[in-house]
Design a protein around this motif. Structure first.
Motif, PDB file in Angstrom:
ATOM      1  N   GLN A  49      36.916  38.809  25.313  1.00 45.28           N
ATOM      2  CA  GLN A  49      36.269  40.117  25.172  1.00 45.28           C
ATOM      3  C   GLN A  49      35.741  40.674  26.497  1.00 45.28           C
ATOM      4  O   GLN A  49      35.189  41.769  26.529  1.00 45.28           O
ATOM      5  N   ILE A  50      35.910  39.937  27.576  1.00 49.42           N
ATOM      6  CA  ILE A  50      35.392  40.386  28.879  1.00 49.42           C
ATOM      7  C   ILE A  50      35.987  41.736  29.264  1.00 49.42           C
ATOM      8  O   ILE A  50      35.262  42.652  29.652  1.00 49.42           O
ATOM      9  N   GLY A  51      37.294  41.876  29.150  1.00 51.29           N
ATOM     10  CA  GLY A  51      37.963  43.110  29.562  1.00 51.29           C
ATOM     11  C   GLY A  51      37.445  44.348  28.863  1.00 51.29           C
ATOM     12  O   GLY A  51      37.304  45.410  29.484  1.00 51.29           O
ATOM     13  N   GLN A  52      37.125  44.230  27.589  1.00 49.20           N
ATOM     14  CA  GLN A  52      36.638  45.391  26.846  1.00 49.20           C
ATOM     15  C   GLN A  52      35.139  45.625  27.018  1.00 49.20           C
ATOM     16  O   GLN A  52      34.604  46.600  26.489  1.00 49.20           O
ATOM     17  N   ASN A  53      34.470  44.772  27.782  1.00 52.45           N
ATOM     18  CA  ASN A  53      33.035  44.919  28.025  1.00 52.45           C
ATOM     19  C   ASN A  53      32.691  45.205  29.488  1.00 52.45           C
ATOM     20  O   ASN A  53      31.534  45.071  29.885  1.00 52.45           O
ATOM     21  N   ILE A  54      33.679  45.588  30.281  1.00 49.43           N
ATOM     22  CA  ILE A  54      33.459  45.821  31.715  1.00 49.43           C
ATOM     23  C   ILE A  54      32.361  46.858  31.946  1.00 49.43           C
ATOM     24  O   ILE A  54      31.445  46.628  32.741  1.00 49.43           O
ATOM     25  N   GLN A  55      32.418  47.984  31.269  1.00 47.30           N
ATOM     26  CA  GLN A  55      31.416  49.028  31.500  1.00 47.30           C
ATOM     27  C   GLN A  55      30.023  48.559  31.113  1.00 47.30           C
ATOM     28  O   GLN A  55      29.054  48.817  31.832  1.00 47.30           O
ATOM     29  N   LYS A  56      29.916  47.857  29.999  1.00 47.07           N
ATOM     30  CA  LYS A  56      28.632  47.297  29.570  1.00 47.07           C
ATOM     31  C   LYS A  56      28.078  46.367  30.648  1.00 47.07           C
ATOM     32  O   LYS A  56      26.889  46.423  30.986  1.00 47.07           O
ATOM     33  N   LYS A  62      23.287  44.352  37.838  1.00 43.02           N
ATOM     34  CA  LYS A  62      22.759  43.095  38.381  1.00 43.02           C
ATOM     35  C   LYS A  62      23.939  42.206  38.738  1.00 43.02           C
ATOM     36  O   LYS A  62      25.024  42.342  38.172  1.00 43.02           O
ATOM     37  N   PRO A  63      23.725  41.244  39.632  1.00 38.10           N
ATOM     38  CA  PRO A  63      24.786  40.258  39.860  1.00 38.10           C
ATOM     39  C   PRO A  63      24.993  39.437  38.585  1.00 38.10           C
ATOM     40  O   PRO A  63      24.077  39.296  37.772  1.00 38.10           O
ATOM     41  N   ILE A  64      26.184  38.894  38.429  1.00 38.63           N
ATOM     42  CA  ILE A  64      26.550  38.151  37.229  1.00 38.63           C
ATOM     43  C   ILE A  64      26.892  36.716  37.592  1.00 38.63           C
ATOM     44  O   ILE A  64      27.593  36.452  38.570  1.00 38.63           O
ATOM     45  N   ILE A  65      26.408  35.780  36.751  1.00 36.03           N
ATOM     46  CA  ILE A  65      26.801  34.378  36.837  1.00 36.03           C
ATOM     47  C   ILE A  65      27.514  34.068  35.523  1.00 36.03           C
ATOM     48  O   ILE A  65      26.924  34.224  34.455  1.00 36.03           O
ATOM     49  N   THR A  66      28.776  33.656  35.607  1.00 40.56           N
ATOM     50  CA  THR A  66      29.497  33.277  34.397  1.00 40.56           C
ATOM     51  C   THR A  66      29.413  31.776  34.196  1.00 40.56           C
ATOM     52  O   THR A  66      29.283  31.007  35.150  1.00 40.56           O
ATOM     53  N   ARG A  73      37.139  28.695  31.961  1.00 41.97           N
ATOM     54  CA  ARG A  73      37.064  30.054  31.405  1.00 41.97           C
ATOM     55  C   ARG A  73      36.131  30.932  32.223  1.00 41.97           C
ATOM     56  O   ARG A  73      36.413  32.111  32.452  1.00 41.97           O
ATOM     57  N   SER A  74      35.020  30.358  32.686  1.00 41.36           N
ATOM     58  CA  SER A  74      34.086  31.160  33.484  1.00 41.36           C
ATOM     59  C   SER A  74      34.708  31.539  34.824  1.00 41.36           C
ATOM     60  O   SER A  74      34.423  32.608  35.359  1.00 41.36           O
ATOM     61  N   GLY A  75      35.584  30.691  35.352  1.00 33.85           N
ATOM     62  CA  GLY A  75      36.306  31.038  36.574  1.00 33.85           C
ATOM     63  C   GLY A  75      37.236  32.216  36.348  1.00 33.85           C
ATOM     64  O   GLY A  75      37.316  33.127  37.180  1.00 33.85           O
ATOM     65  N   SER A  76      37.928  32.217  35.215  1.00 33.68           N
ATOM     66  CA  SER A  76      38.797  33.344  34.867  1.00 33.68           C
ATOM     67  C   SER A  76      37.982  34.617  34.698  1.00 33.68           C
ATOM     68  O   SER A  76      38.350  35.679  35.201  1.00 33.68           O
ATOM     69  N   ALA A  77      36.847  34.510  33.992  1.00 31.89           N
ATOM     70  CA  ALA A  77      35.988  35.676  33.769  1.00 31.89           C
ATOM     71  C   ALA A  77      35.446  36.209  35.089  1.00 31.89           C
ATOM     72  O   ALA A  77      35.427  37.427  35.315  1.00 31.89           O
ATOM     73  N   GLY A  79      36.803  36.003  38.009  1.00 27.34           N
ATOM     74  CA  GLY A  79      37.902  36.681  38.690  1.00 27.34           C
ATOM     75  C   GLY A  79      38.140  38.080  38.144  1.00 27.34           C
ATOM     76  O   GLY A  79      38.340  39.029  38.914  1.00 27.34           O
ATOM     77  N   ILE A  80      38.097  38.220  36.825  1.00 28.94           N
ATOM     78  CA  ILE A  80      38.272  39.534  36.199  1.00 28.94           C
ATOM     79  C   ILE A  80      37.150  40.475  36.639  1.00 28.94           C
ATOM     80  O   ILE A  80      37.400  41.617  37.027  1.00 28.94           O
ATOM     81  N   LEU A  81      35.909  39.989  36.571  1.00 27.50           N
ATOM     82  CA  LEU A  81      34.760  40.835  36.926  1.00 27.50           C
ATOM     83  C   LEU A  81      34.803  41.244  38.395  1.00 27.50           C
ATOM     84  O   LEU A  81      34.551  42.403  38.726  1.00 27.50           O
ATOM     85  N   LYS A  82      35.131  40.303  39.269  1.00 28.83           N
ATOM     86  CA  LYS A  82      35.234  40.628  40.700  1.00 28.83           C
ATOM     87  C   LYS A  82      36.305  41.685  40.940  1.00 28.83           C
ATOM     88  O   LYS A  82      36.118  42.590  41.751  1.00 28.83           O
TER      89      LYS A  82
END
Length: 103
Positions: A49-56, A62-66, A73-77, A79-82
């Motif tokens: 669901q990360i891709g559909q929550n980018i704007q949120k 704030k900076p994000i820690i996955t 999975r957090s590494g993939s997330a 990468g997507i966020l960056k």
């Protein structure tokens, strides 16, 4: 000091820096995994669901820690966020991250 210690030490410093700037922790495990234990105050957004929550996530401003169970999975997330211009670091295993944030 070995290369692994050097890399992990830098990661630890980066996580502490993110924490000092009010980072939001996003746990990308499934809702069921999250319900069985998580970092207090973290947000559960499963990897799928990360891709559909980018704007949120951008709106947190704030900076994000996955984090997740192992760090994969957090590494993939992260990468997507960056790739979407969000300042993010992979915190890896949620339990180890919790211990690091709460010594």
């Amino acid at each position: 000091m070995g290369i692994l210690n050097l890399l992990l030490g830098n990661k630890s410093k980066m996580i502490q820096d993110f924490k000092s700037r009010g980072a939001i922790i996003i746990d990308v495990r499934s809702a069921g995994e999250y319900a069985n234990g998580a970092i207090p105050g973290s947000k559960n957004i499963p990897l799928q669901q990360i891709g559909q929550n980018i704007q949120k996530i951008k709106n947190y401003n704030k900076p994000i820690i996955t984090c997740c169970a192992s760090g994969m999975r957090s590494g993939s997330a992260a990468g997507i966020l960056k790739s979407k211009g969000i300042e993010c670091i992979n915190g890896g295993n949620w339990h180890k991250l919790y211990t690091l944030l709460n010594p």
